[in-house]
Design a protein around this motif. Structure first.
Motif, PDB file in Angstrom:
ATOM      1  N   SER A   1       0.851  -1.187   0.000  1.00  0.00           N
ATOM      2  CA  SER A   1       0.000   0.000   0.000  1.00  0.00           C
ATOM      3  C   SER A   1       0.886   1.235   0.000  1.00  0.00           C
ATOM      4  O   SER A   1       1.804   1.356   0.812  1.00  0.00           O
ATOM      5  CB  SER A   1      -0.900   0.005   1.241  1.00  0.00           C
ATOM      6  N   GLY A   2       0.647   2.138  -0.947  1.00  0.00           N
ATOM      7  CA  GLY A   2       1.484   3.328  -1.030  1.00  0.00           C
ATOM      8  C   GLY A   2       1.072   4.229  -2.167  1.00  0.00           C
ATOM      9  O   GLY A   2      -0.120   4.395  -2.436  1.00  0.00           O
ATOM     10  N   LYS A   3       2.058   4.791  -2.876  1.00  0.00           N
ATOM     11  CA  LYS A   3       1.778   5.712  -3.974  1.00  0.00           C
ATOM     12  C   LYS A   3       2.565   5.312  -5.216  1.00  0.00           C
ATOM     13  O   LYS A   3       3.719   4.877  -5.133  1.00  0.00           O
ATOM     14  CB  LYS A   3       2.130   7.146  -3.567  1.00  0.00           C
ATOM     15  N   ASP A   4       1.910   5.477  -6.382  1.00  0.00           N
ATOM     16  CA  ASP A   4       2.565   5.141  -7.637  1.00  0.00           C
ATOM     17  C   ASP A   4       3.398   6.309  -8.147  1.00  0.00           C
ATOM     18  O   ASP A   4       3.597   7.307  -7.440  1.00  0.00           O
ATOM     19  CB  ASP A   4       1.534   4.677  -8.676  1.00  0.00           C
ATOM     20  N   ASP A   5       3.878   6.203  -9.381  1.00  0.00           N
ATOM     21  CA  ASP A   5       4.771   7.215  -9.928  1.00  0.00           C
ATOM     22  C   ASP A   5       4.078   8.545 -10.215  1.00  0.00           C
ATOM     23  O   ASP A   5       4.748   9.542 -10.511  1.00  0.00           O
ATOM     24  CB  ASP A   5       5.451   6.701 -11.197  1.00  0.00           C
ATOM     25  N   THR A   6       2.755   8.590 -10.111  1.00  0.00           N
ATOM     26  CA  THR A   6       2.027   9.847 -10.289  1.00  0.00           C
ATOM     27  C   THR A   6       1.645  10.472  -8.953  1.00  0.00           C
ATOM     28  O   THR A   6       1.001  11.519  -8.915  1.00  0.00           O
ATOM     29  CB  THR A   6       0.752   9.639 -11.121  1.00  0.00           C
TER      30      THR A   6
ATOM     31  N   PHE B   1      -0.982  -6.157  -5.358  1.00  0.00           N
ATOM     32  CA  PHE B   1      -0.951  -7.542  -4.865  1.00  0.00           C
ATOM     33  C   PHE B   1       0.176  -8.265  -5.585  1.00  0.00           C
ATOM     34  O   PHE B   1       0.331  -8.140  -6.810  1.00  0.00           O
ATOM     35  CB  PHE B   1      -2.266  -8.261  -5.130  1.00  0.00           C
ATOM     36  N   ILE B   2       0.958  -9.043  -4.821  1.00  0.00           N
ATOM     37  CA  ILE B   2       2.060  -9.818  -5.407  1.00  0.00           C
ATOM     38  C   ILE B   2       2.004 -11.253  -4.897  1.00  0.00           C
ATOM     39  O   ILE B   2       1.903 -11.491  -3.696  1.00  0.00           O
ATOM     40  CB  ILE B   2       3.430  -9.209  -5.068  1.00  0.00           C
ATOM     41  N   GLN B   3       2.064 -12.189  -5.820  1.00  0.00           N
ATOM     42  CA  GLN B   3       2.262 -13.603  -5.476  1.00  0.00           C
ATOM     43  C   GLN B   3       3.583 -14.019  -6.097  1.00  0.00           C
ATOM     44  O   GLN B   3       3.723 -14.033  -7.321  1.00  0.00           O
ATOM     45  CB  GLN B   3       1.128 -14.476  -5.998  1.00  0.00           C
ATOM     46  N   ASP B   4       4.566 -14.320  -5.267  1.00  0.00           N
ATOM     47  CA  ASP B   4       5.921 -14.622  -5.709  1.00  0.00           C
ATOM     48  C   ASP B   4       6.207 -16.107  -5.623  1.00  0.00           C
ATOM     49  O   ASP B   4       6.262 -16.677  -4.525  1.00  0.00           O
ATOM     50  CB  ASP B   4       6.935 -13.865  -4.841  1.00  0.00           C
ATOM     51  N   ASP B   5       6.419 -16.751  -6.777  1.00  0.00           N
ATOM     52  CA  ASP B   5       6.882 -18.135  -6.798  1.00  0.00           C
ATOM     53  C   ASP B   5       8.392 -18.112  -6.953  1.00  0.00           C
ATOM     54  O   ASP B   5       8.926 -17.624  -7.961  1.00  0.00           O
ATOM     55  CB  ASP B   5       6.225 -18.902  -7.939  1.00  0.00           C
ATOM     56  N   VAL B   6       9.084 -18.623  -5.946  1.00  0.00           N
ATOM     57  CA  VAL B   6      10.536 -18.473  -5.844  1.00  0.00           C
ATOM     58  C   VAL B   6      11.246 -19.741  -6.320  1.00  0.00           C
ATOM     59  O   VAL B   6      10.807 -20.859  -6.047  1.00  0.00           O
ATOM     60  CB  VAL B   6      10.934 -18.161  -4.383  1.00  0.00           C
ATOM     61  N   ARG B   7      12.367 -19.521  -7.025  1.00  0.00           N
ATOM     62  CA  ARG B   7      13.190 -20.659  -7.456  1.00  0.00           C
ATOM     63  C   ARG B   7      14.639 -20.190  -7.623  1.00  0.00           C
ATOM     64  O   ARG B   7      14.929 -18.993  -7.643  1.00  0.00           O
ATOM     65  CB  ARG B   7      12.679 -21.238  -8.773  1.00  0.00           C
ATOM     66  N   GLU B   8      15.545 -21.150  -7.760  1.00  0.00           N
ATOM     67  CA  GLU B   8      16.943 -20.828  -8.034  1.00  0.00           C
ATOM     68  C   GLU B   8      17.227 -21.083  -9.504  1.00  0.00           C
ATOM     69  O   GLU B   8      16.856 -22.129 -10.052  1.00  0.00           O
ATOM     70  CB  GLU B   8      17.869 -21.675  -7.168  1.00  0.00           C
ATOM     71  N   GLU B   9      17.852 -20.122 -10.152  1.00  0.00           N
ATOM     72  CA  GLU B   9      18.152 -20.252 -11.574  1.00  0.00           C
ATOM     73  C   GLU B   9      19.497 -19.603 -11.868  1.00  0.00           C
ATOM     74  O   GLU B   9      19.711 -18.430 -11.586  1.00  0.00           O
ATOM     75  CB  GLU B   9      17.048 -19.582 -12.405  1.00  0.00           C
TER      76      GLU B   9
ATOM     77  N   THR C   1      -2.869  -4.638  -9.637  1.00  0.00           N
ATOM     78  CA  THR C   1      -2.843  -3.331  -8.980  1.00  0.00           C
ATOM     79  C   THR C   1      -4.028  -2.481  -9.413  1.00  0.00           C
ATOM     80  O   THR C   1      -4.502  -2.593 -10.548  1.00  0.00           O
ATOM     81  CB  THR C   1      -1.539  -2.576  -9.293  1.00  0.00           C
ATOM     82  N   ASN C   2      -4.499  -1.635  -8.497  1.00  0.00           N
ATOM     83  CA  ASN C   2      -5.589  -0.713  -8.828  1.00  0.00           C
ATOM     84  C   ASN C   2      -5.060   0.635  -9.326  1.00  0.00           C
ATOM     85  O   ASN C   2      -5.834   1.579  -9.501  1.00  0.00           O
ATOM     86  CB  ASN C   2      -6.517  -0.513  -7.633  1.00  0.00           C
ATOM     87  N   SER C   3      -3.757   0.725  -9.549  1.00  0.00           N
ATOM     88  CA  SER C   3      -3.166   1.935 -10.098  1.00  0.00           C
ATOM     89  C   SER C   3      -3.307   1.937 -11.623  1.00  0.00           C
ATOM     90  O   SER C   3      -2.843   1.008 -12.299  1.00  0.00           O
ATOM     91  CB  SER C   3      -1.672   2.020  -9.731  1.00  0.00           C
ATOM     92  N   LYS C   4      -3.917   2.971 -12.175  1.00  0.00           N
ATOM     93  CA  LYS C   4      -4.043   3.084 -13.624  1.00  0.00           C
ATOM     94  C   LYS C   4      -2.680   3.275 -14.270  1.00  0.00           C
ATOM     95  O   LYS C   4      -2.414   2.782 -15.363  1.00  0.00           O
ATOM     96  CB  LYS C   4      -4.963   4.246 -13.979  1.00  0.00           C
TER      97      LYS C   4
ATOM     98  N   ALA D   1      -8.525  -4.660  -6.978  1.00  0.00           N
ATOM     99  CA  ALA D   1      -9.164  -4.871  -8.274  1.00  0.00           C
ATOM    100  C   ALA D   1      -8.292  -4.229  -9.345  1.00  0.00           C
ATOM    101  O   ALA D   1      -8.170  -3.008  -9.420  1.00  0.00           O
ATOM    102  CB  ALA D   1     -10.562  -4.260  -8.284  1.00  0.00           C
ATOM    103  N   GLY D   2      -7.651  -5.072 -10.158  1.00  0.00           N
ATOM    104  CA  GLY D   2      -6.765  -4.584 -11.200  1.00  0.00           C
ATOM    105  C   GLY D   2      -7.448  -4.532 -12.548  1.00  0.00           C
ATOM    106  O   GLY D   2      -8.639  -4.790 -12.682  1.00  0.00           O
ATOM    107  N   LYS D   3      -6.668  -4.229 -13.573  1.00  0.00           N
ATOM    108  CA  LYS D   3      -7.202  -4.152 -14.932  1.00  0.00           C
ATOM    109  C   LYS D   3      -7.587  -5.534 -15.442  1.00  0.00           C
ATOM    110  O   LYS D   3      -8.592  -5.697 -16.129  1.00  0.00           O
ATOM    111  CB  LYS D   3      -6.160  -3.520 -15.857  1.00  0.00           C
ATOM    112  N   GLY D   4      -6.778  -6.535 -15.090  1.00  0.00           N
ATOM    113  CA  GLY D   4      -7.030  -7.872 -15.627  1.00  0.00           C
ATOM    114  C   GLY D   4      -7.695  -8.840 -14.680  1.00  0.00           C
ATOM    115  O   GLY D   4      -7.967  -9.985 -15.041  1.00  0.00           O
TER     116      GLY D   4
END
Length: 447
Positions: A230-235, A242-250, A262-265, A333-336
């Protein structure tokens, strides 16, 4: 003289009668202004909410709402109706008030509620909770190749790193850790807070979140973190990510393939961009996740595929029953699509286990445009087994919600008598008789 007096008295009497008559008319008019319902019937979908509106509310009066069927539709103290399952219910509305210090109750009316099925916007027709899906889930089992239901395809990491533009970096502050040492797998559930800073976003981790790392005895490691920022975007506009991170070693690096909503336009493009997270720990032990963008890849990432529970077996043996206390819901609620994190606590009261969750737990829901809703609830329960011995149970309840939840759980436990559950075919269903209840099933010949 006497006639004049009588005439005067008669005049006064008639005047008073007129005044009383007018007062009576006003009283009748006042009594006619009774509270009433704006609508006496409406239709909602399962999971949808709608508030009952009362017109001409009486000052100082209290209004109560009662449903005829909690299985079909519930109603809050403020008159907000929530559709639970397909069917019909009646909401009785009453008005409680005082007249001359006497309590009165009047029935305002009845609202007829029809709950219909959720509208499925995908082209494929999916089965209901009680039917059998035709496509088996690709579940994570100790003997199988690890898969992730949320991993998006990203450009393979070449010798020259193409993820050169940092969007923002999250500094992770670990808090408590809960563990379960099972027969086939050791589970670490690390809770954390944190902050984010960068040219596109600045903010904080919204509420304490968790990352789950499962280390199997066959050498596989599966790790996934879920959280909101929760914060502010570049505008400079307030927003959430929201982030779901699937972690692996590569290639010797710890990376993640994030699912982002994200709900940021201004930041909506991140939902389909080729982004990777780079995880590092400095000498002071501070963990950081740098989210970097491959600007050269203009192909849009697709949402994670819907994975269906396996119903190829006959699940007739119930092993666990958990009662759920639902808390607050945080949504983006994001765009997609939309991401929801439903907070809850659980308790087990059954033959095989008695206990409760060790911390606040979260059921993560993802609903992308044109696809059905997926769910994944992760929690650790501490208690006793059927013999009264201390034990812990880790539950990862993955599945779909298509007018009813159906899941294929992953269960890890340190109870030796229940070690077989970790590799058994499992199936999850729900009921609402005494609130939300989770039922875990297996086949008769599993043990």
């Amino acid at each position: 003289m006497r006639i004049k007096i009588l005439s005067k008295q008669l005049s006064i009497f008639l005047s008073l009668s007129l005044v009383f008559a007018m007062g009576g008319d006003r009283a009748e008019a006042a009594s006619a202004r009774k509270a009433s319902l704006k609508t006496k019937s409406f239709r909602i979908s399962a999971g949808q909410k709608k508030k009952i509106t009362i017109k001409k509310k009486k000052k100082g009066a209290k209004y109560t709402f009662q449903t005829s069927s909690k299985k079909v539709a519930t109603v809050s103290k403020k008159g907000v109706v929530t559709g639970k399952k397909v069917g019909k219910a009646k909401i009785t509305v009453k008005e409680k008030y005082k007249i001359s210090k006497k309590k009165k109750t009047r029935k305002v009316g009845v609202v007829k509620v029809t709950v219909k099925a959720k509208k499925v916007t995908t082209d494929e027709k999916l089965p209901s909770a009680s039917s059998t899906p035709t496509e088996p889930i690709q579940t994570e089992k100790p003997t199988a190749t690890p898969t992730s239901t949320a991993t998006m395809t990203a450009t393979p990491l070449p010798d020259g790193d193409v993820y050169t533009k940092e969007l923002f970096c999250v500094t992770v502050n670990d808090t408590k850790k809960e563990t379960v040492n099972g027969n086939t797998c050791n589970v670490e559930m690390q809770y954390f807070k944190g902050s984010a800073a960068g040219i596109y976003f600045t903010g904080n981790v919204y509420k304490e979140s968790s990352s789950v790392k499962k280390t199997y005895t066959d050498g596989r490691v599966v790790e996934c973190a879920r959280y909101m920022l929760s914060g502010k975007d570049d505008t400079g506009t307030s927003c959430k990510i929201f982030i779901q991170d699937d972690v692996r070693e590569e290639n010797g690096k710890i990376i993640s393939n994030p699912v982002i909503l994200t709900n940021s336009k201004s930041l909506a493009w991140m939902e389909t961009a080729d982004i990777q997270g780079r995880i590092s720990t400095d000498e002071a032990g501070t963990k950081k996740v740098s989210y970097r963008w491959n600007e050269s890849n203009t192909e849009k990432k697709q949402p994670p595929a819907v994975v269906r529970p396996d119903t190829s077996h006959k699940y007739t043996k119930e092993i666990f029953t958990f009662f759920i206390d639902i808390g607050a819901t945080d949504s983006v609620a994001g765009k997609g699509g939309k991401a929801s994190m439903i907070h809850f606590n659980a308790r087990g009261e059954c033959e095989n286990f008695n206990g409760k969750t060790v911390a606040d737990s979260v059921d993560t829901r993802l609903k992308f445009t044109g696809m059905i809703e997926t769910l994944s609830a992760r929690y650790i329960m501490d208690g006793t087994d059927s013999k009264g011995n201390p034990c812990r149970v880790y539950v990862e309840n993955n599945g779909i919600d298509n007018n009813g939840m159906v899941t294929e759980p992953i269960i890890i436990t340190d109870c030796p008598d229940y070690a077989w559950i970790e590799t058994a075919p499992l199936h999850g269903t729900v009921s609402w008789e005494t609130g939300l209840t989770i039922h875990m099933w297996t086949t008769e010949d599993s043990e």
